[in-house]
Design an enzyme around this catalytic site. Structure first.
Site, short mmCIF file in Angstrom:
data_model
loop_
_atom_site.label_atom_id
_atom_site.label_comp_id
_atom_site.label_asym_id
_atom_site.label_seq_id
_atom_site.Cartn_x
_atom_site.Cartn_y
_atom_site.Cartn_z
N TYR A 170 0.84 -1.21 0.00
CA TYR A 170 0.00 0.00 0.00
C TYR A 170 0.88 1.25 0.00
CZ TYR A 170 -3.63 -3.33 1.54
OH TYR A 170 -4.51 -4.38 1.64
N TRP B 254 -12.47 -12.95 -6.75
CA TRP B 254 -13.61 -13.77 -6.30
C TRP B 254 -14.75 -13.81 -7.29
CZ3 TRP B 254 -11.47 -16.97 -3.59
CH2 TRP B 254 -10.55 -16.64 -2.61
N ASP C 25 -10.35 -5.36 8.62
CA ASP C 25 -9.12 -5.08 7.88
C ASP C 25 -8.51 -3.78 8.40
OD1 ASP C 25 -7.11 -4.92 5.67
OD2 ASP C 25 -8.38 -6.42 4.72
N PHE D 246 -4.93 -7.03 12.73
CA PHE D 246 -5.21 -8.37 13.29
C PHE D 246 -4.06 -8.92 14.13
CE2 PHE D 246 -4.82 -9.88 8.58
CZ PHE D 246 -3.46 -10.15 8.65
N HIS E 270 -0.96 -17.29 3.78
CA HIS E 270 0.13 -17.38 2.78
C HIS E 270 1.00 -16.12 2.71
CE1 HIS E 270 -1.88 -15.62 -1.14
NE2 HIS E 270 -1.97 -14.80 -0.13
N ASN F 90 5.46 -16.01 -6.12
CA ASN F 90 4.91 -14.66 -5.99
C ASN F 90 4.98 -14.18 -4.54
OD1 ASN F 90 3.40 -12.69 -7.88
ND2 ASN F 90 2.43 -12.51 -5.88
N GLN G 7 6.97 -10.85 -3.15
CA GLN G 7 6.14 -9.75 -2.65
C GLN G 7 5.85 -9.77 -1.15
OE1 GLN G 7 2.22 -9.47 -4.48
NE2 GLN G 7 2.33 -7.23 -4.44
N1 SAM Z 1 -8.99 -11.97 2.20
C1 SAM Z 1 -8.91 -11.13 1.02
C2 SAM Z 1 -9.04 -11.96 -0.24
O1 SAM Z 1 -8.75 -13.15 -0.20
O2 SAM Z 1 -9.41 -11.39 -1.27
C3 SAM Z 1 -7.65 -10.31 0.98
C4 SAM Z 1 -6.37 -11.08 1.00
S1 SAM Z 1 -4.93 -10.03 0.91
C5 SAM Z 1 -3.73 -11.13 0.28
C6 SAM Z 1 -4.47 -9.80 2.59
C7 SAM Z 1 -5.37 -8.87 3.35
O3 SAM Z 1 -4.91 -8.79 4.69
C8 SAM Z 1 -5.40 -7.45 2.81
O4 SAM Z 1 -6.71 -7.02 2.66
C9 SAM Z 1 -4.68 -6.65 3.88
O5 SAM Z 1 -5.11 -5.31 3.98
C10 SAM Z 1 -5.01 -7.45 5.11
N2 SAM Z 1 -4.05 -7.23 6.20
C11 SAM Z 1 -2.70 -7.30 6.14
N3 SAM Z 1 -2.16 -7.06 7.34
C12 SAM Z 1 -3.19 -6.82 8.18
C13 SAM Z 1 -3.25 -6.52 9.57
N4 SAM Z 1 -2.14 -6.42 10.31
N5 SAM Z 1 -4.47 -6.34 10.12
C14 SAM Z 1 -5.61 -6.44 9.37
N6 SAM Z 1 -5.59 -6.75 8.06
C15 SAM Z 1 -4.40 -6.93 7.46
#
Ligand code: SAM
Length: 351
Positions: free
Chosen positions: A146, A163, A209, A235, A253, A300, A304
């Site tokens: 971000y 999705w 989130d 989280f 992952h 990936n 990343q």
């Molecule tokens: N679950 C969604 C999906 O499968 O489409 C998003 C998956 S994305 C790979 C990881 C998500 O975790 C992102 O939306 C990101 O903002 C959120 N995220 C990462 N670190 C976080 C944190 N410390 N607390 C809350 N959300 C977090």
């Protein structure tokens, strides 16, 4: 095989894979599919070039390549080629359709592709290449992902559009109707959460989130009479809302084992009798020999994130260590996306 030794067809096809990706990506970025969808009739290369402010020669070659890979169709009248879209391009590559993968393509093209330029370094160093690729130093993975408002929107677009294809099948692979309160942990734009709300209308679904993500989701991805609610927080460091099902889709992952363990332990501590956790991940085969797409995703994750794709036994191991047991069968959705669910020990019968 002998035929590959005589002439390396497969190798050459692999080498050229990136060119084919880039043809589709560039056509998307230039707006070719949107224009052809909007146009009621087939268009010449000159017409497309004029509308999209490109060179005629370049556009003609691009359109011909798209015909070559069967994404567009062409007919020649009085010596002029007229190009039209296919149903597949209209449905998945143009912007407007409900099944559009446009945002996924833009992210692959503009963010993932440059990152993969540094794949050799990622393998050499065993770590992600965010800083080298974007030039922006970041303390953690999501700060890098971000790095600007534009990058955040693009990433969220990618998450949202993934999705479109699998969301319904994922949320109905198991019957989740027994869960009243569902929290989608790291639920991003709420795309999967909305599929859950649709499939289980008597359950309430909350997306948890990061604050900026929640704000952006509500600003750019919300729907009228949205069936899901949002809660902002971290989280790892904040309290999670109470729920009887915690969904973690493509969360584990992103992280190394220690961080996954601490997140899952925290969820386990919150779980009351009957609570569940649903993991949605692309699983590697147990021997890691496939599926190829899961192996690609794991690379990936290397370029990343701090994570990796894992085989089922590793998820079982992390879940057991965090206190969850009673393994529910893996459910396979298509040949790639798998789902693992675990129920807390001795609470409710398995569904
Ligand atoms: N679950 C969604 C999906 O499968 O489409 C998003 C998956 S994305 C790979 C990881 C998500 O975790 C992102 O939306 C990101 O903002 C959120 N995220 C990462 N670190 C976080 C944190 N410390 N607390 C809350 N959300 C977090």
């Amino acid at each position: 095989s002998q035929s590959e030794l005589d002439y390396p067809f497969k190798l050459l096809e692999y080498f050229n894979g990136f060119r084919i990706s880039k043809v589709i990506f560039s056509a998307c970025e230039l707006g070719v599919f949107d224009l052809l969808l909007k146009s009621q009739e087939p268009l010449s290369a000159r017409h497309v070039a004029q509308e999209l402010s490109t060179s005629v020669d370049g556009m003609e070659r691009l359109l011909d390549a798209l015909v070559g890979i069967e994404i567009l169709e062409v007919e020649t009248t009085n010596g002029t080629a007229f190009y039209s879209s296919t149903d597949v391009a209209n449905l998945y590559l143009a912007k407007g359709s409900g099944k559009s993968l446009h945002d996924m393509i833009i992210y692959q093209s503009q963010t993932i592709y440059p990152l993969w330029n540094n794949l050799a370094d990622a393998v050499r160093e065993g770590k992600n290449q965010n800083e080298k690729t974007s030039g922006v130093p970041a303390e953690d993975v999501f700060q890098a992902i971000y790095s600007s408002e534009e990058e955040m929107l693009k990433f969220m677009g990618l998450m949202n559009s993934s999705w479109v294809l699998d969301g319904h099948d994922i949320v109905t692979a198991f019957n989740l109707s027994g869960f009243q309160n569902i929290v989608d942990v790291g639920g991003c734009t709420g795309a999967l959460a909305r599929e859950m709300a649709k499939a289980y209308p008597s359950s309430s679904v909350t997306v948890f989130d990061l604050p900026q993500v929640v704000e952006t989701a509500q600003k750019h991805f919300s729907q009228e009479n949205d069936a899901v609610t949002f809660q902002a927080g971290d989280f790892f460091s904040d309290e999670l809302p109470p729920a009887d099902l915690y969904v973690l889709a493509r969360i584990i992952h992103d992280w190394p084992d220690e961080k996954c363990l601490s997140l899952l332990k925290k969820i386990h501590d919150l779980c009351k009798p009957g609570c569940g956790v649903l993991l949605v991940e692309a699983l590697l085969f147990e021997n890691r020999r496939g599926p190829v797409m899961a192996q690609m995703f794991s690379l990936n994750m290397l370029v990343q994130t701090e994570g990796q794709e894992r085989p089922p036994s590793q998820y079982t191991h992390i879940l057991n260590k965090s206190g969850f047991c009673n393994v529910q069968d893996l459910e396979r959705v298509r040949n790639l996306t798998y789902m693992v669910t675990r129920r807390e020990k001795m609470k409710r019968s398995l569904w």
